[in-house]
Design an enzyme around this catalytic site. Structure first.
Site, PDB file in Angstrom:
ATOM      1  CE  LYS A 216     -74.840 -54.911  21.387  1.00  7.63           C
ATOM      2  NZ  LYS A 216     -75.334 -55.665  21.664  1.00  7.63           N
ATOM      3  CE  LYS A 239     -69.925 -59.241  22.168  1.00  4.94           C
ATOM      4  NZ  LYS A 239     -71.218 -59.397  22.733  1.00  4.94           N
ATOM      5  CE  LYS A 270     -76.236 -52.408  24.326  1.00  2.17           C
ATOM      6  NZ  LYS A 270     -76.835 -53.877  24.009  1.00  2.17           N
ATOM      7  CB  SER A 296     -73.198 -51.395  31.172  1.00  2.00           C
ATOM      8  OG  SER A 296     -72.093 -51.818  30.377  1.00  2.00           O
TER       9      SER A 296
HETATM   10  C1  PBG Z   1     -74.763 -58.204  23.922  1.00  2.00           C
HETATM   11  C2  PBG Z   1     -75.389 -56.955  24.652  1.00  2.00           C
HETATM   12  C3  PBG Z   1     -74.252 -55.986  24.985  1.00  2.00           C
HETATM   13  C4  PBG Z   1     -75.341 -55.343  26.078  1.00  2.00           C
HETATM   14  C5  PBG Z   1     -76.661 -55.570  26.021  1.00  2.00           C
HETATM   15  N1  PBG Z   1     -76.238 -57.004  25.087  1.00  2.00           N
HETATM   16  C6  PBG Z   1     -72.703 -56.388  25.459  1.00  2.00           C
HETATM   17  C7  PBG Z   1     -72.483 -56.680  24.372  1.00  2.00           C
HETATM   18  O1  PBG Z   1     -72.617 -56.091  23.103  1.00  2.00           O
HETATM   19  O2  PBG Z   1     -71.310 -57.349  24.021  1.00  2.00           O
HETATM   20  C8  PBG Z   1     -74.909 -54.129  26.580  1.00  2.00           C
HETATM   21  C9  PBG Z   1     -75.311 -53.536  28.118  1.00  2.00           C
HETATM   22  C10 PBG Z   1     -74.576 -52.195  28.875  1.00  2.00           C
HETATM   23  O3  PBG Z   1     -73.313 -52.100  28.793  1.00  2.00           O
HETATM   24  O4  PBG Z   1     -75.291 -51.519  29.928  1.00  2.00           O
HETATM   25  N2  PBG Z   1     -76.373 -59.009  23.298  1.00  2.00           N
END
Ligand code: PBG
Length: 346
Positions: A216, A239, A270, A296
């Site tokens: 991620k 983050k 991701k 997203s």
């Molecule tokens: C956080 C989380 C995030 C997403 C899913 N779980 C965002 C982040 O890490 O700030 C993002 C998913 C998306 O953008 O569709 N645990």
């Protein structure tokens, strides 16, 4: 065009034609007809490849639009159940639930994550009571519950790893007890998969799967999601001390290797489309069930371009999902899941 270039372009005949180059081999032969194109197609997208993320809010009979995600809503639990019933009718194998937590319930430690009556747990119970053939995936991370918007516990400026994992395992158990089928840690703390596996096994949840967000990345493509769960306004800083650097590849292999050793059943990459090289490397290296999250921001880019008339929306959606399959994905988490399932059924 100058006179000179005109004269060059008019020089015929040339001494070499395409026929001399290709000889008997012509790649276009297989592409000439529709039946032949269908016959030689290597990858296809099926409804069985889809995971549908659903946002949950409190209230009753309520669906609230998310401005940065056109066509996506936050649903009250009763409405979310209807959405999962729709997923079931369409044959979508699994949904992923994400809560929008009332800001009044957010605190420094994300304690609402451990409340057995929180939104996600309430939704799990309601969905389980209504639908039996759709898997429920729940996200393990504290960001929908913390006042600072981080996935872990903050001490000073630091997200502290081990104390966070102590909370995450309790969050995972809370979700499992509520009926979650797949626990999906997306927090990127070290050691969390091993501790969660141990916690599940010790509490009679040996059958609960772990989908590890192994790779991620600290991505700009999460913006609209943070609006959806209400953490964009609250997030302090970024983050990058726990999510991966978009510049790195080898590190993703090490992350996945550790998660597999700790007991992960499935892997997630991701974001999705900008990281298909990572999907391919993980799949080739580990042969694990491998998924990617079309996040997203990827969703929003397609929607925004389509809304401007700059791309053909349906074609772009299907092409994007096919790209995931080509890269080696066994499945895709996508906000387009229900719509695509409908397109595939036609
Ligand atoms: C956080 C989380 C995030 C997403 C899913 N779980 C965002 C982040 O890490 O700030 C993002 C998913 C998306 O953008 O569709 N645990």
């Amino acid at each position: 065009m100058t006179d000179e270039t005109h004269q060059i372009a008019d020089t015929l005949p040339l001494s070499l034609s395409a026929a001399d180059v290709v000889g008997p081999i012509r790649m276009r032969r297989n592409r000439r007809t529709n039946w032949s194109r269908r016959l030689v197609q290597e990858n296809k997208i099926s409804v069985n490849d889809l995971i549908w993320p659903i946002f949950i809010k409190d209230g009753q009979g309520d669906s609230e639009a998310i401005p940065s995600m056109p066509g996506v809503f936050r649903h009250s639990v009763d409405k979310a159940v209807k959405e999962v019933e729709r997923a079931s009718r369409l044959g979508i194998p699994a949904v992923a639930l994400f809560p929008y937590t009332d800001p009044a319930l957010r605190d420094e430690t994300g304690s609402e994550a451990l409340n057995s009556a929180n939104l996600v747990c309430t939704a799990c119970r309601a969905v389980k009571a209504a639908v039996s053939d759709v898997g429920i995936i729940t996200d393990v991370a504290l960001d929908p519950y913390t006042s600072h918007g981080h996935d872990g516990l903050l001490e000073g400026d630091e997200i502290v790893n081990d104390p966070t994992v102590d909370v995450l395992v309790r969050q995972a158990l809370n979700q499992a007890a509520a009926g979650a089928d797949v626990i999906a840690p997306s927090d990127m703390m070290d050691g969390r998969v091993g501790v969660i596996r141990h916690g599940l096994d010790q509490n009679g949840f040996q059958h609960i799967q772990i989908l590890a967000y192994s790779a991620k990345y600290a991505s700009a493509f999460y913006g609209p999601f943070r609006d959806a769960v209400g953490s964009s306004g609250t997030l302090k800083g970024d983050k990058r001390t726990y999510q991966m650097d978009p510049a790195n590849t080898d590190e993703a292999l090490r992350e996945a290797e550790l998660d597999i050793a700790e007991g992960a059943d499935m892997l997630m990459v991701k974001p999705g489309m900008p990281y298909l090289d990572i999907v391919r490397r993980l799949k080739d290296t580990f042969q694990m069930p491998t998924f990617a999250y079309q996040v997203s921001g990827e969703f929003a880019m397609i929607e925004a371009a389509a809304a401007n008339g700059w791309i053909d929306r349906e074609k772009a959606i299907l092409e994007s999902l096919l790209a995931f399959k080509r890269a080696g994905c066994d499945g895709i988490l996508t906000y387009f899941a229900a719509e695509v399932a409908e397109m595939l059924a036609d």
